[in-house]
Design a protein around this motif. Sequence first.
Motif, PDB file in Angstrom:
ATOM      1  N   ARG A 117       0.832  -1.216   0.000  1.00 58.01           N
ATOM      2  CA  ARG A 117       0.000   0.000   0.000  1.00 58.01           C
ATOM      3  C   ARG A 117       0.855   1.249   0.000  1.00 58.01           C
ATOM      4  O   ARG A 117       0.523   2.250  -0.669  1.00 58.01           O
ATOM      5  CB  ARG A 117      -0.940   0.007   1.211  1.00 58.01           C
ATOM      6  N   LEU A 118       1.951   1.209   0.731  1.00 62.05           N
ATOM      7  CA  LEU A 118       2.852   2.357   0.768  1.00 62.05           C
ATOM      8  C   LEU A 118       3.428   2.625  -0.618  1.00 62.05           C
ATOM      9  O   LEU A 118       3.449   3.763  -1.092  1.00 62.05           O
ATOM     10  CB  LEU A 118       3.976   2.110   1.772  1.00 62.05           C
ATOM     11  N   MET A 119       3.884   1.569  -1.297  1.00 60.06           N
ATOM     12  CA  MET A 119       4.431   1.739  -2.643  1.00 60.06           C
ATOM     13  C   MET A 119       3.351   2.156  -3.630  1.00 60.06           C
ATOM     14  O   MET A 119       3.607   2.952  -4.543  1.00 60.06           O
ATOM     15  CB  MET A 119       5.126   0.452  -3.081  1.00 60.06           C
ATOM     16  N   ASP A 120       2.139   1.648  -3.439  1.00 60.63           N
ATOM     17  CA  ASP A 120       1.027   2.071  -4.307  1.00 60.63           C
ATOM     18  C   ASP A 120       0.730   3.557  -4.105  1.00 60.63           C
ATOM     19  O   ASP A 120       0.436   4.278  -5.062  1.00 60.63           O
ATOM     20  CB  ASP A 120      -0.232   1.253  -4.000  1.00 60.63           C
ATOM     21  N   ARG A 121       0.793   3.999  -2.842  1.00 60.82           N
ATOM     22  CA  ARG A 121       0.546   5.403  -2.551  1.00 60.82           C
ATOM     23  C   ARG A 121       1.581   6.294  -3.239  1.00 60.82           C
ATOM     24  O   ARG A 121       1.287   7.431  -3.628  1.00 60.82           O
ATOM     25  CB  ARG A 121       0.566   5.625  -1.030  1.00 60.82           C
TER      26      ARG A 121
END
Length: 497
Positions: free
Chosen positions: A451-455
């Motif tokens: 999720r962090l990388m997607d953000r």
Amino acid sequence: MAVLTPQHSTISVCVVHCSTMSKVNTGCQKDTAAAYRYTGAVCRLTLPAAAVLNEKTTKVIEAAFQHAKYPSVKAEKSILFVGTVKYGLANLEINNLSIGRSDFDLLPGEGISMEIVNVSAVFRGTIEYGYGNWLLALGHSVDFEIDAQIDLGINPKLYCGKDRVAADTSDCYLNFHKLHLMLQGDREPGWLKRLFTEFITFTVKLVIKGQICKEINNVANILADFIQEQAEQFLSDGNISMDIGVTAAPVITANYVESYHKGLTKYNGTSAVINESLFHPSHLREERMLYFWISDEVFNPMLVSAYKDGRFKLNISGDDLTELFTTNLTTTMPEVLSQCLWSPGPPELWVRSVSVPQMKTSPLGTNIKAVAAVELSCGDPDTPGLSFETEVEVLIKASYADKKLGINALSSQVSIVDPSLNQTLLECLQEAIEKIGIPKVISVLEPVLTRLMDRQGLYLFDLIDPIVEPQDGFVLIQMDFGFPHHLLVEFLRKTLQ
């Protein structure tokens, strides 16, 4: 139990040993080999990748043509029987722009050779003129169109500019294959049209060349800054950020372009130091489109900062906790533990790191060692809880597939040293940490980091068969990719606004 915060997880999977933080900053080195020791991350873009990027070069060139500002030009000429003719060119703008194709070549030790072929455009503007005893301000004006066909050649040189990769495109030329002037209505005297045609042919060529080449240089550096800003933004989260300034000028060979970056973690006004990096060009290959070489010395300060930022902690309670202990264990669960977990009220478990985790990368994988404090609170206030410290060492390998991060634990060792715990309880807790705790932490980490990388926008990239390959003291990431259209769209939006 390995511990990492699910709410504010660090931006790296790898966990590292403590590294000194200071405000020392190493600038760009003239000697590339001497810069290796200060280099935390390297990017190698091979020839096939350059070809993919070149496919969209025409969009960037179009942006340069459209964004260029063409200045007004004034001149005069003496003509027999007419006197002095004063004329000027104003309000020049471009329309109907189209570009045929873009070709490129990598020139070892020099730069990049680019040819933009069959650029067709219509330039529109106004010619103001006066002759005899008239003043230009009281003279005439006529709108015009110039139908042009141009080939554009650029030989960019890459260099260090303010600790960033910068481009010098001053070696720029335009070849005009067609330059046809059309005056409004074509009603002007023949001699006047011939004069203006000569004027356009000579002057407008200079104006267009000067402004287009100037704007290409401007757009090229805006693009270079944009890409590096996007990279820094991707490697930043909350109070933790990354300095990816270059340590040396990029190296260009016939097969790749390679850039060298600091990779210094910044946290609360301090910056990490890298001065003993192990990088050597032989660590990288040329078969894939894109390679990233990342030193353990990059990950170390990231973990230091994440630890200081309070990110290594985990809380589990209620049914989520009791369901974990439905896992079959070979050791018998002591009554003190079962009473706590299945007491009338919901139990709660807190885990936090008590020191900075240590990491070492080898061809076997990434070895992580962490010391955690564990507190188990029973739902029944009359039932005593448990608290102890445990040291966990885990060997992991990371992967990225289907736009998700994966972490595979290859082996683990768990130890608890606490004289107040009996042997039966110690053995049960050690097995629980190994078979329940470590998998639970990994299951929390994987989606949180994804999720962090997607953000940060990683899901927008078309990454093809990425491989994370651990080596001695560094990680090698290799992949092929499709063109990142979202970056081009965002860049053009910002450039042309």
